[in-house]
Design a protein around this motif. Structure first.
Motif, PDB file in Angstrom:
ATOM      1  N   SER A 188      46.391  -9.212  15.950  1.00  0.00           N
ATOM      2  CA  SER A 188      45.243  -9.195  15.041  1.00  0.00           C
ATOM      3  C   SER A 188      44.321  -7.995  15.272  1.00  0.00           C
ATOM      4  N   ILE A 236      41.316  -7.047  12.835  1.00  0.00           N
ATOM      5  CA  ILE A 236      40.917  -8.433  12.538  1.00  0.00           C
ATOM      6  C   ILE A 236      40.490  -9.085  13.847  1.00  0.00           C
ATOM      7  N   LYS A 291      38.252 -12.029  13.749  1.00  0.00           N
ATOM      8  CA  LYS A 291      37.808 -13.407  13.504  1.00  0.00           C
ATOM      9  C   LYS A 291      38.878 -14.126  12.691  1.00  0.00           C
ATOM     10  N   GLU A 292      39.041 -15.400  12.974  1.00  0.00           N
ATOM     11  CA  GLU A 292      40.071 -16.187  12.299  1.00  0.00           C
ATOM     12  C   GLU A 292      39.764 -16.447  10.827  1.00  0.00           C
ATOM     13  N   ASP A 293      38.528 -16.154  10.381  1.00  0.00           N
ATOM     14  CA  ASP A 293      38.188 -16.370   8.970  1.00  0.00           C
ATOM     15  C   ASP A 293      38.146 -15.053   8.179  1.00  0.00           C
ATOM     16  N   ASP A 294      38.702 -13.984   8.753  1.00  0.00           N
ATOM     17  CA  ASP A 294      38.747 -12.693   8.063  1.00  0.00           C
ATOM     18  C   ASP A 294      39.585 -12.835   6.794  1.00  0.00           C
ATOM     19  N   HIS A 295      39.085 -12.353   5.664  1.00  0.00           N
ATOM     20  CA  HIS A 295      39.772 -12.507   4.377  1.00  0.00           C
ATOM     21  C   HIS A 295      41.111 -11.768   4.334  1.00  0.00           C
ATOM     22  N   LYS A 296      41.297 -10.762   5.207  1.00  0.00           N
ATOM     23  CA  LYS A 296      42.565 -10.019   5.232  1.00  0.00           C
ATOM     24  C   LYS A 296      43.734 -10.917   5.639  1.00  0.00           C
ATOM     25  N   ILE A 297      43.447 -11.951   6.427  1.00  0.00           N
ATOM     26  CA  ILE A 297      44.498 -12.869   6.868  1.00  0.00           C
ATOM     27  C   ILE A 297      45.134 -13.567   5.666  1.00  0.00           C
TER      28      ILE A 297
END
Length: 183
Positions: free
Chosen positions: A11, A16, A18-24
Motif C-alpha cells: 500500500s 496509500i 489509510k484503509e479508507d483511501d478511495h484509490k483502493i
C-alpha cells in the motif's frame, strides 16, 4: 488454470496510507474484473502471501466473490507474525482475512530470519500455481519486481498484469456507473 497467485505493490508503494483511501476502490475493481474472468474459465484457488496492499485487497475481493462463485482463498505468509510491524487497522484487517481464508499456513515456522524467506516464498508461489496476476507498472517497479522476475524465469508460467491503463479503465467504469455522473 485452477490456481492463481496474485501479488502487487504494498500500500505505501502506491501512496496509500489509510484503509479508507478511495484509490483502493479502483484497485479492487480492477482485481475483481480480472478474477471474474478467470473464475468464469474455471479458477478454483487464489493464493496470496497476505502482504499489505494488493494482496490483502485481493483476499477481500475473493471473499466477496465467494458469495457468487466457487472460488477459494489460500494465504501462505513467508513467516509468522509478518504483520507485527504494520499499523493496527491493517493488522486487524489481516487477522480478519486470515480467519475467513479457506487455507492458511506459514511457509517458514518462526518469525523473520532473513531475505531468503522472501526468495523461498516467490519460488513456492510460482511452483504451486498455474499462473500469476500482478499489479505492475514497468516504469515504477516496487517490491513486486522480485516475484515478477522469478515468474518470468519459469517455463510455461502465464503472467497476467493489471497495468495503469487497467486502473484508469476501472476509474472510468466506476465513474460512469454512478448515476450522478449522468446528471
Amino acid at each position: 488454470m485452477k490456481v492463481l497467485t496474485v501479488t502487487g505493490y504494498k500500500s505505501m508503494e502506491l501512496g496509500i496510507f489509510k484503509e479508507d483511501d478511495h484509490k483502493i476502490t479502483f484497485i479492487k475493481s480492477a482485481i475483481k474484473k480480472k478474477l471474474l474472468n478467470f473464475a468464469d474459465e474455471g479458477l478454483e484457488w487464489v493464493l496470496i502471501s497476505g502482504q499489505m496492499g494488493v494482496e490483502m485487497w485481493t483476499g477481500q475481493v475473493v471473499l466477496e466473490l465467494k458469495e457468487t462463485h466457487d472460488i477459494k482463498i489460500g494465504i501462505i505468509p513467508p513467516f509468522e507474525k509478518q504483520e507485527s510491524r504494520w499499523p493496527e487497522p491493517i493488522q486487524q484487517a489481516y487477522q480478519e482475512l486470515v480467519m475467513a481464508a479457506d487455507f492458511h499456513q506459514f511457509l517458514h515456522k518462526g518469525e523473520y530470519k532473513g531475505a531468503f524467506q522472501f526468495k523461498a516464498k516467490n519460488d513456492w508461489f510460482v511452483d504451486k500455481s498455474d499462473a500469476c496476476l500482478i499489479l505492475l507498472d514497468d516504469e515504477f517497479p516496487g517490491s513486486n519486481r522480485f516475484f515478477y522476475e522469478k515468474a518470468k524465469q519459469a517455463r510455461n508460467y502465464p503472467i497476467y498484469l493489471i497495468t495503469p491503463t487497467d486502473l484508469d479503465d476501472a476509474v472510468e467504469e466506476l465513474r460512469m456507473a454512478d448515476p450522478d455522473y449522468w446528471s
